[in-house]
Design an enzyme around this catalytic site. Structure first.
Site: not given
Length: 545
Positions: A129, A152, A287, A133-136
């Site tokens: 989806l 995630k 963030d 930078s760190i996860a999808q």
């Protein structure tokens, strides 16, 4: 530098030059060494000349990895510093980073579950989806209750890349105090350590889950912010499962306007959400770039924010919150003396700082800011100006404020994108003034008594015994003091007597010696005097021992 760090530095330089980012080097005399250095690296040409500069910058940051992508995300919110064609490209780093293979993501999820995906989820979508930078993130449905969720998952092999880059940045940070006059006050290694901790914290999705649960609880009774529910039973360090939400991205101003969202109230509510987190809860989402903030489709006339991705959070202690709030109020009241005194009282500048000189420096730098309408004054720039001025008076960088300043710039950038006429000071001032009154007035005393009530309820039955013990200890202490006083008085008497006897003994010895030398025939008298002197010395010595 060791070979691995040199190789990584070489790769960073090669990536930047292969995307033609040397175009960003300013054409000034100060930048001449950099331009000469670029000419020496003639074998590294720009391989992407057909791409616009903004796209090249985004692609370079993506290729270099999460440390650099995070930096690009932060820059994307500073539309006051970058032209639209660059800021728009950097904004794509918030949730449109190149994804990794969905099949690999599925394997990582199954490894965390210890079971096939199909055993816990229906309708798992192998196409991500969103990717950051760190996860999808992948969508699915929980088997147990049929609720829509997002899963995630941390990118594979990301930790070695982060550690390699941070190790290189640490080494470069150690050179800052040697190369820059203000380098030591900048505390570069402490700032880098804080940034590294922030990145590594994001790799632990259990921490993010806990942060989201806390933030959801803080705003459970209000309309301002909604945080999706976390399904803790499915979470691990590398995987997080939470409620799927549907909202309008905060950056999609056109869609927000089409749905009739009250843009002025939405912008003001964003400021209120931020200050509520910082000052009321001492726990703020740090963030808050546009990729992590949405607006609910419901009640557009009374809009509600939706916050996701709570991997980075910040907090300030009670003293820093008070000094910060009072600094803002004093600044906007143009009370520069108060601003200077607060910096000294807080320990942000040395205690021996000349307050008059500091006040004059603050006035010189900050007074021109008030030539603008209040609605155009940036809180983030106010902090930046104050801290830059304070650096001249040996202020050390305060790492606990770096995250706050970054988040404040995010909030300002988003707020003015939604409603360009947003007056942050008008929105924030009542909140700050009420918070300060609440901290120092009668409500603060009542609250402190309530907080301590369980402790005193537990200790109250013990008070008679504690009082008796105190009296008994006082009595024993008084006896001890009396005894010590008597002993000390006796010791002083003995010392006085011994000094007297030493003096008498010395006189008798000298007299006896003089008689022997002048009248040898009076040897009997001389012997008596000397003997008496020796006896006096012996008695005096015994009293001292």
């Amino acid at each position: 530098m060791i070979f691995g760090e040199l190789r990584r530095l070489y790769l960073i330089i090669r990536v930047f030059l292969s995307y033609g980012l040397d175009e960003l080097i300013p054409k000034t005399r100060l930048a001449l060494p950099l331009r000469l250095w670029r000419k020496c690296l003639f074998w590294m040409p720009n391989c992407h000349k057909d791409e616009p500069l903004g796209a090249r910058l985004r692609l370079a940051l993506e290729q270099l990895g999460p440390v650099w992508i995070k930096f690009g995300q932060m820059m994307s919110t500073r539309r006051d510093l970058f032209p639209p064609h660059i800021a728009d490209q950097l904004a794509m780093l918030q949730d449109k980073v190149a994804p990794f293979d969905g099949a690999q993501a599925k394997k990582l999820i199954e490894h965390s579950l210890g079971a096939p995906v199909e055993s816990q989820f229906d309708d798992f979508d192998i196409v991500p989806l969103a990717s950051a930078s760190i996860a999808q993130v992948h969508t699915a449905t929980l088997k147990e209750n049929g609720r829509e969720v997002v899963i995630k998952v941390i990118r594979p092999d990301i930790l070695p890349v982060i550690k390699a880059d941070m190790k290189l940045i640490y080494r470069l940070a150690r050179w800052v105090p040697r190369l820059l006059p203000d380098g030591r006050r900048l505390r570069p290694q402490e700032v880098v350590a804080d940034y590294e901790k922030t990145l590594l914290d994001e790799l632990n999705l259990l921490r993010e889950a806990a942060n989201a649960i806390q933030l959801r609880r803080n705003f459970a009774d209000g309309q301002m912010l909604y945080v999706p529910e976390i399904y803790s039973d499915y979470c691990s360090e590398n995987m997080l499962v939470m409620e799927r939400i549907y909202g309008i991205p905060i950056s999609d101003v056109a869609t927000l306007e089409q749905h009739g969202v009250n843009m002025k109230l939405l912008a003001e509510r964003g400021v209120q959400v931020f200050f509520t987190q910082v000052f009321r809860d001492s726990f703020f989402h740090a963030d808050m770039h546009p990729g992590n903030i949405f607006v609910s489709y419901e009640h557009p006339e009374d809009p509600q924010y939706i916050g996701i991705d709570c991997g980075i959070v910040g907090s300030l202690n009670k003293e820093d919150k008070r000094y910060l709030a009072e600094n803002f109020i004093a600044f906007f009241n143009r009370d520069y003396r108060k601003v200077a005194e607060l910096h000294v009282d807080s320990g942000w500048v040395p205690a021996d700082t000349n307050v008059e000189d500091f006040e004059f420096a603050i006035r010189t730098v900050c007074e021109p800011i008030f030539e603008k309408p209040l609605a155009e004054i940036s809180f983030g720039h106010v902090l930046l100006n104050l801290f830059n001025t304070a650096r001249r008076f040996n202020m050390e960088v305060q790492p606990q404020l770096v995250l706050l300043q970054k988040t404040l710039l995010y909030v300002e950038g988003v707020g003015r994108q939604l409603y360009p006429q947003l007056d942050l000071w008008k929105t924030a001032k009542p909140f700050l003034e009420n918070w300060i009154k609440d901290q120092i007035g009668i409500p603060a005393i009542v609250r402190a008594l309530k907080e301590k009530a369980p402790y005193w309820a537990e200790k109250l039955p013990e008070l008679p015994e504690l009082f008796y013990d105190s009296l008994r200890q006082h009595k024993h202490l008084q006896h001890s003091v009396d005894r010590l006083t008597t002993d000390l008085r006796g010791e002083r008497v003995r010392q006085h007597q011994s000094h007297y006897l030493f003096g008498v003994g010395a006189t008798l010895l000298l007299s006896g010696t003089a008689v022997v030398l002048s009248r040898p025939e009076w040897d009997g008298l001389a012997a008596g005097l000397i003997a008496a002197g020796v006896v006096a010395w012996l008695v005096g010595w015994r009293k001292t021992s």
